[in-house]
Design a protein around this motif. Structure first.
Motif, PDB file in Angstrom:
ATOM      1  N   ASN A 469      26.514 -36.036  30.781  1.00 28.44           N
ATOM      2  CA  ASN A 469      25.875 -36.190  32.099  1.00 28.44           C
ATOM      3  C   ASN A 469      24.398 -36.559  31.989  1.00 28.44           C
ATOM      4  OD1 ASN A 469      28.333 -35.441  33.289  1.00 28.44           O
ATOM      5  ND2 ASN A 469      27.780 -33.284  33.322  1.00 28.44           N
ATOM      6  N   ILE A 470      24.133 -37.619  31.240  1.00 26.76           N
ATOM      7  CA  ILE A 470      22.753 -38.064  31.044  1.00 26.76           C
ATOM      8  C   ILE A 470      22.373 -39.021  32.175  1.00 26.76           C
ATOM      9  CG2 ILE A 470      21.188 -39.299  29.496  1.00 26.76           C
ATOM     10  CD1 ILE A 470      22.961 -38.325  27.174  1.00 26.76           C
ATOM     11  N   PHE A 471      21.418 -38.586  33.010  1.00 29.16           N
ATOM     12  CA  PHE A 471      21.036 -39.345  34.196  1.00 29.16           C
ATOM     13  C   PHE A 471      19.650 -39.963  34.093  1.00 29.16           C
ATOM     14  CE2 PHE A 471      24.513 -37.290  36.405  1.00 29.16           C
ATOM     15  CZ  PHE A 471      24.785 -38.111  37.488  1.00 29.16           C
ATOM     16  N   ASN A 472      18.826 -39.508  33.132  1.00 31.97           N
ATOM     17  CA  ASN A 472      17.421 -39.913  33.150  1.00 31.97           C
ATOM     18  C   ASN A 472      16.888 -40.092  31.736  1.00 31.97           C
ATOM     19  OD1 ASN A 472      16.174 -37.219  32.258  1.00 31.97           O
ATOM     20  ND2 ASN A 472      17.428 -36.611  34.022  1.00 31.97           N
ATOM     21  N   GLN A 473      15.734 -40.735  31.646  1.00 25.81           N
ATOM     22  CA  GLN A 473      15.155 -41.070  30.348  1.00 25.81           C
ATOM     23  C   GLN A 473      14.632 -39.838  29.609  1.00 25.81           C
ATOM     24  OE1 GLN A 473      15.725 -44.291  29.478  1.00 25.81           O
ATOM     25  NE2 GLN A 473      16.686 -44.213  31.495  1.00 25.81           N
ATOM     26  N   ARG A 474      14.234 -38.784  30.326  1.00 23.76           N
ATOM     27  CA  ARG A 474      13.788 -37.574  29.650  1.00 23.76           C
ATOM     28  C   ARG A 474      14.946 -36.910  28.915  1.00 23.76           C
ATOM     29  NH1 ARG A 474       8.177 -36.621  30.207  1.00 23.76           N
ATOM     30  NH2 ARG A 474       7.471 -38.174  31.701  1.00 23.76           N
ATOM     31  N   ALA A 475      16.123 -36.958  29.508  1.00 23.44           N
ATOM     32  CA  ALA A 475      17.298 -36.416  28.814  1.00 23.44           C
ATOM     33  C   ALA A 475      17.623 -37.251  27.578  1.00 23.44           C
ATOM     34  CB  ALA A 475      18.488 -36.367  29.763  1.00 23.44           C
ATOM     35  N   PHE A 487      23.911 -43.895  23.774  1.00 22.72           N
ATOM     36  CA  PHE A 487      24.151 -43.063  24.950  1.00 22.72           C
ATOM     37  C   PHE A 487      25.128 -43.737  25.907  1.00 22.72           C
ATOM     38  CE2 PHE A 487      20.064 -42.248  23.117  1.00 22.72           C
ATOM     39  CZ  PHE A 487      19.990 -40.863  23.077  1.00 22.72           C
ATOM     40  N   THR A 488      26.162 -42.980  26.296  1.00 19.06           N
ATOM     41  CA  THR A 488      27.095 -43.470  27.304  1.00 19.06           C
ATOM     42  C   THR A 488      26.578 -43.092  28.679  1.00 19.06           C
ATOM     43  OG1 THR A 488      28.885 -43.054  25.744  1.00 19.06           O
ATOM     44  CG2 THR A 488      29.501 -43.572  28.006  1.00 19.06           C
ATOM     45  N   VAL A 489      26.501 -44.060  29.558  1.00 22.00           N
ATOM     46  CA  VAL A 489      25.972 -43.847  30.904  1.00 22.00           C
ATOM     47  C   VAL A 489      26.922 -42.944  31.691  1.00 22.00           C
ATOM     48  CG1 VAL A 489      25.284 -44.982  33.047  1.00 22.00           C
ATOM     49  CG2 VAL A 489      24.815 -46.074  30.839  1.00 22.00           C
ATOM     50  N   SER A 490      26.372 -42.049  32.486  1.00 19.94           N
ATOM     51  CA  SER A 490      27.188 -41.169  33.315  1.00 19.94           C
ATOM     52  C   SER A 490      28.069 -41.971  34.258  1.00 19.94           C
ATOM     53  CB  SER A 490      26.291 -40.237  34.136  1.00 19.94           C
ATOM     54  OG  SER A 490      27.050 -39.540  35.112  1.00 19.94           O
ATOM     55  N   ILE A 491      29.331 -41.559  34.390  1.00 21.35           N
ATOM     56  CA  ILE A 491      30.234 -42.245  35.318  1.00 21.35           C
ATOM     57  C   ILE A 491      29.936 -41.863  36.764  1.00 21.35           C
ATOM     58  CG2 ILE A 491      32.078 -42.500  33.622  1.00 21.35           C
ATOM     59  CD1 ILE A 491      33.494 -40.120  34.925  1.00 21.35           C
ATOM     60  N   GLU A 492      28.975 -40.952  36.979  1.00 19.37           N
ATOM     61  CA  GLU A 492      28.578 -40.597  38.333  1.00 19.37           C
ATOM     62  C   GLU A 492      27.415 -41.436  38.851  1.00 19.37           C
ATOM     63  OE1 GLU A 492      29.559 -36.273  39.613  1.00 19.37           O
ATOM     64  OE2 GLU A 492      28.159 -36.168  37.939  1.00 19.37           O
ATOM     65  N   SER A 493      26.865 -42.309  38.037  1.00 18.52           N
ATOM     66  CA  SER A 493      25.731 -43.111  38.470  1.00 18.52           C
ATOM     67  C   SER A 493      26.119 -44.024  39.629  1.00 18.52           C
ATOM     68  CB  SER A 493      25.206 -43.966  37.307  1.00 18.52           C
ATOM     69  OG  SER A 493      24.688 -43.169  36.282  1.00 18.52           O
ATOM     70  N   LYS A 494      25.373 -43.926  40.721  1.00 17.66           N
ATOM     71  CA  LYS A 494      25.559 -44.866  41.815  1.00 17.66           C
ATOM     72  C   LYS A 494      24.869 -46.174  41.463  1.00 17.66           C
ATOM     73  CE  LYS A 494      25.831 -41.164  45.236  1.00 17.66           C
ATOM     74  NZ  LYS A 494      25.286 -40.612  46.504  1.00 17.66           N
ATOM     75  N   ARG A 495      25.085 -47.204  42.286  1.00 11.84           N
ATOM     76  CA  ARG A 495      24.631 -48.536  41.871  1.00 11.84           C
ATOM     77  C   ARG A 495      23.119 -48.638  41.724  1.00 11.84           C
ATOM     78  NH1 ARG A 495      27.667 -49.430  46.731  1.00 11.84           N
ATOM     79  NH2 ARG A 495      26.489 -50.131  48.561  1.00 11.84           N
ATOM     80  N   GLU A 500      18.467 -48.823  37.773  1.00 10.53           N
ATOM     81  CA  GLU A 500      17.190 -48.258  37.342  1.00 10.53           C
ATOM     82  C   GLU A 500      17.304 -47.654  35.951  1.00 10.53           C
ATOM     83  OE1 GLU A 500      15.664 -44.735  39.434  1.00 10.53           O
ATOM     84  OE2 GLU A 500      13.772 -45.841  39.596  1.00 10.53           O
ATOM     85  N   PHE A 501      18.410 -46.949  35.681  1.00 15.01           N
ATOM     86  CA  PHE A 501      18.610 -46.312  34.381  1.00 15.01           C
ATOM     87  C   PHE A 501      18.623 -47.354  33.264  1.00 15.01           C
ATOM     88  CE2 PHE A 501      21.232 -44.473  31.005  1.00 15.01           C
ATOM     89  CZ  PHE A 501      20.712 -43.191  30.895  1.00 15.01           C
ATOM     90  N   ILE A 502      19.328 -48.451  33.477  1.00 15.39           N
ATOM     91  CA  ILE A 502      19.412 -49.495  32.453  1.00 15.39           C
ATOM     92  C   ILE A 502      18.067 -50.179  32.274  1.00 15.39           C
ATOM     93  CG2 ILE A 502      20.455 -51.732  31.914  1.00 15.39           C
ATOM     94  CD1 ILE A 502      23.018 -50.713  33.215  1.00 15.39           C
ATOM     95  N   HIS A 503      17.380 -50.476  33.366  1.00 17.61           N
ATOM     96  CA  HIS A 503      16.086 -51.159  33.270  1.00 17.61           C
ATOM     97  C   HIS A 503      15.080 -50.341  32.467  1.00 17.61           C
ATOM     98  CE1 HIS A 503      17.163 -53.307  37.315  1.00 17.61           C
ATOM     99  NE2 HIS A 503      17.841 -53.778  36.280  1.00 17.61           N
ATOM    100  N   LEU A 504      15.125 -49.004  32.618  1.00 14.99           N
ATOM    101  CA  LEU A 504      14.156 -48.144  31.955  1.00 14.99           C
ATOM    102  C   LEU A 504      14.533 -47.796  30.520  1.00 14.99           C
ATOM    103  CD1 LEU A 504      13.363 -45.630  34.856  1.00 14.99           C
ATOM    104  CD2 LEU A 504      11.885 -47.456  33.997  1.00 14.99           C
ATOM    105  N   SER A 505      15.802 -47.930  30.185  1.00 13.18           N
ATOM    106  CA  SER A 505      16.278 -47.468  28.875  1.00 13.18           C
ATOM    107  C   SER A 505      15.896 -48.441  27.768  1.00 13.18           C
ATOM    108  CB  SER A 505      17.800 -47.290  28.895  1.00 13.18           C
ATOM    109  OG  SER A 505      18.178 -46.273  29.790  1.00 13.18           O
ATOM    110  N   GLU A 506      15.426 -47.871  26.675  1.00 17.19           N
ATOM    111  CA  GLU A 506      15.121 -48.654  25.483  1.00 17.19           C
ATOM    112  C   GLU A 506      16.130 -48.391  24.371  1.00 17.19           C
ATOM    113  OE1 GLU A 506      11.133 -47.696  24.409  1.00 17.19           O
ATOM    114  OE2 GLU A 506      10.244 -48.662  26.182  1.00 17.19           O
ATOM    115  N   GLU A 507      16.939 -47.349  24.523  1.00 18.10           N
ATOM    116  CA  GLU A 507      17.930 -47.004  23.508  1.00 18.10           C
ATOM    117  C   GLU A 507      19.242 -47.734  23.779  1.00 18.10           C
ATOM    118  OE1 GLU A 507      16.671 -45.312  21.102  1.00 18.10           O
ATOM    119  OE2 GLU A 507      14.837 -45.083  22.279  1.00 18.10           O
ATOM    120  N   PRO A 508      20.088 -47.897  22.752  1.00 16.30           N
ATOM    121  CA  PRO A 508      21.393 -48.550  22.952  1.00 16.30           C
ATOM    122  C   PRO A 508      22.251 -47.775  23.950  1.00 16.30           C
ATOM    123  CG  PRO A 508      20.867 -48.378  20.611  1.00 16.30           C
ATOM    124  CD  PRO A 508      19.845 -47.557  21.338  1.00 16.30           C
ATOM    125  N   LEU A 509      22.872 -48.506  24.866  1.00 22.35           N
ATOM    126  CA  LEU A 509      23.690 -47.894  25.910  1.00 22.35           C
ATOM    127  C   LEU A 509      25.129 -48.391  25.832  1.00 22.35           C
ATOM    128  CD1 LEU A 509      21.360 -48.162  29.050  1.00 22.35           C
ATOM    129  CD2 LEU A 509      21.619 -46.221  27.491  1.00 22.35           C
TER     130      LEU A 509
END
Length: 642
Positions: A469-475, A487-495, A500-509
């Motif tokens: 349940n990783i929702f944010n960059q601090r996690a 990191f696998t993106v949470s399946i609860e992420s709304k559009r 926003e999560f992808i734009h901010l992420s620098e790690e492999p998703l």
């Protein structure tokens, strides 16, 4: 109020309070501590008129301390990236207010507390963090957590073993509303209704009416996921013997008189046992509790798996499933994919200004169910396969000989082992033995709990599964510090949140791209219904084989798989399908296909379709139109909601 002690160990009765009016009564009741929620970032955000303003938190803290009691504040929601600054301000406020502790679920909160050196309050791990093994606890202790609310599925003797081995303070639910689904592992409300059970907005689909179907028959189960209320009143001696420090009463949304009476009843019983254990009457006032109950009672998993006795039947059929006397939702069809939805999701995913105009190199992974699927993936040269260690009946774990053969087929496809979603000590020992002997066969591990990260980060490449349940960059930063590489993106992420999560992420998703999604993960074995109930009529399943159990409403059928550990895995009726929006992903992404629900021919077609889409994103619309669903249709799940 003086602290309670039994044989030198402090005992705390922890009471709930939903708002300031209730608090003014609870603070004078026979409890040692009270937990409340603020105006945001907690797990009870769905009902108006509840939770505390900042000014009320200051007042409540002073009132509690004046009476020698502690105050804990729930900051136990999962946070998206837009809420991080709000969380920073809120945590500083709580630290300056000198509340005694905060209760958290999101490890991004723990990262913030450590980063800003917020140390005036204790940090307690919420039941939603689903703490369930010793390595999990040791990891949290290293990060500053002083108490864990143990998993609802943990029996008392396991809780005692965990406490003795680690020295951690343990908190145990002793009374109130319970979930049938493992904490933090219910996604049904989010996927179908856009309201996350991990973010304080659960719409309680577990309280819907479901028929059970299997082997061509329907069974009259009525409400097979509706849990009874917890009641450990008669077992205070066993709780104390199990070294539970904090006895937690659920009920931040219950009315004043009910909670005050409940707290005083438990407080009196604890005092009577401490004063004279030999003459303790554990049945005193049990009739009163029973008469005032909201649902029927259970001791849940305190003394072992309760089986179907965990299921409530008191109010079924009347609509009174909750302490408020009303239902939150009715059976709802999983959202379909429309052109308007596709356009809106694409607009949320598109980068404002692309900083990388060169072609994007996406990857593909497949979670397989058996050797045949794994061999197909190797022959198709997918980038990665995941081999599950929780194997759905009637499949069997891929053998070592088969693994050796798979490795000989090509060197381009990495093989990862998916570890169990929850890992008790027995499963950890099994995994240790297996990896010690056969770990060289795997490139890395797909992990879903902190215990596995604690044990294996220094030996294997780790991919965090969506169940974290990783929702944010601090996690992400927290997990990265402890060795997680992808990191696998949470399946609860709304559009909006996903973009926003992808734009901010620098790690492999990695993103789940295709397949039915796991909506619930349960210790409750729904298959037992077919052993104790007589079938009411003949009825074939709509989209899975008849030997597969399904839960049915008038809006659809949810298949339920059972693994070798008797865990149940409830999936969506529709297939998640990211094809129509795949071309909008401008950063490199690993797209994962969940293959368990498909035969070899269907999986081959899906793999081929996605490989074409990744190679030429301009074909996505055409490929989506050509791909037929083998289930109840296609969905974008939580992405269907803003």
């Amino acid at each position: 109020m003086m602290p309670r002690y039994f044989n030198g160990r402090e005992i705390e009765l922890l009471a709930p309070s939903g708002n300031m009016d209730i608090f003014k009564q609870i603070v004078n009741a026979n409890c040692d501590a009270i937990y409340i929620g603020g105006k945001s970032l907690n797990m009870r955000m769905i009902r108006k008129g509840f939770n505390f303003s900042d000014e009320e938190i200051v007042e409540a803290t002073q009132m509690a301390h004046d009476r020698g009691k502690k105050l804990y504040v729930t900051v136990n929601s999962m946070l998206n990236d837009q809420e991080i600054n709000q969380a920073i301000d809120y945590l500083h406020f709580l630290n300056n207010t000198k509340v005694d502790g905060i209760i958290i679920q999101d490890l991004g909160i723990l990262q913030l507390c450590n980063e800003y050196k917020l140390d005036r309050f204790e940090i307690h791990a919420s039941v939603m963090m689903n703490v369930h093994n010793i390595d999990f606890v040791k990891h949290l202790q290293q990060s500053g957590v002083s108490r864990v609310v143990v998993s609802r599925e943990m029996d008392l003797q396991t809780a005692k073993h965990l406490q003795v081995e680690t020295g951690i303070e343990t908190e145990y639910f002793v009374h109130g509303d319970m979930c049938t689904v493992n904490g933090g592992n219910c996604y049904y409300s989010s996927l179908v209704l856009g309201n996350s059970s991990n973010r304080g907005r659960c719409f309680k689909p577990c309280r819907w009416a479901f028929e059970t179907k299997k082997d061509g028959y329907t069974y009259p189960t009525e409400y097979p996921l509706a849990a009874k209320d917890m009641n450990m009143y008669e077992h205070i001696p066993e709780l104390i013997e199990s070294r539970v420090q904090s006895f937690k009463i659920e009920g931040r949304m219950r009315d004043t008189d009910f909670i005050v009476n409940l707290v005083n009843t438990y407080g009196d019983a604890i005092d009577r046992y401490i004063a004279d254990p030999f003459s303790f009457d554990r049945n005193k006032k049990t009739d009163e509790l029973f008469e005032n109950r909201k649902r029927d009672f259970s001791t849940a998993y305190a003394f072992g798996n309760p089986g179907l006795d965990f299921i409530n039947r008191r109010y079924e059929g009347t609509g009174k499933f909750y302490s408020t006397g009303k239902m939150f939702s009715t059976p709802t069809e999983e959202p379909s994919i429309t052109n308007d939805l596709i356009n809106d999701v694409v607009s949320q995913l598109s980068e404002p200004e692309s900083s990388n105009p060169s072609p994007t190199k996406h990857r593909m992974s497949v979670k397989v169910k058996d050797y045949e699927q794994a061999k197909l993936c190797m022959e198709s040269s997918v980038d990665r396969i995941y081999i599950p260690s929780e194997v759905f009946y009637p499949n069997e774990m891929i053998s070592i000989d088969q693994l050796e053969h798979l490795r000989s087929l090509n060197s381009q496809t990495d093989i990862f082992l998916e570890l169990p979603q929850m890992m008790d000590e027995r499963q950890l020992e099994m995994t240790d033995q297996y990896l010690e002997t056969h770990g060289h066969l795997f490139k890395g591990l797909l992990v879903s709990n902190l215990g596995a990260i604690q044990k294996y980060a220094d030996r294997f490449q780790l991919v965090a599964n969506y169940n974290l349940n990783i929702f944010n960059q601090r996690a992400i930063s927290y997990y990265k510090d402890f060795g997680v590489e992808e990191f696998t993106v949470s399946i609860e992420s709304k559009r909006r949140e996903l973009g926003e999560f992808i734009h901010l992420s620098e790690e492999p998703l990695e993103i789940i791209a295709h397949g039915p999604l796991k909506a619930m993960y349960l210790d409750l074995n729904l298959y037992d219904n077919t052993h104790v109930l007589n079938p009411s009529e003949k009825s074939d399943n709509d989209h899975v084989e008849n030997d597969q159990l399904v839960l049915k409403t008038e809006k659809g059928e949810n298949p339920v798989y059972i693994d070798q550990f008797k865990k149940n895995h409830l999936y969506t009726a529709k297939e998640f399908n990211i094809l129509p929006i795949l071309g909008a992903f401008e950063k490199p992404i690993s797209f994962r296909i969940e293959g368990h629900a498909y035969n070899a021919d269907d999986l081959r077609e899906i793999i081929d379709t996605y490989q074409k889409a990744i190679a030429n994103p301009s074909q996505c619309d055409q490929l989506f139109e050509q791909l037929n669903s083998t289930k109840a249709g296609f969905t974008l799940g939580a992405l269907s909601f803003k």
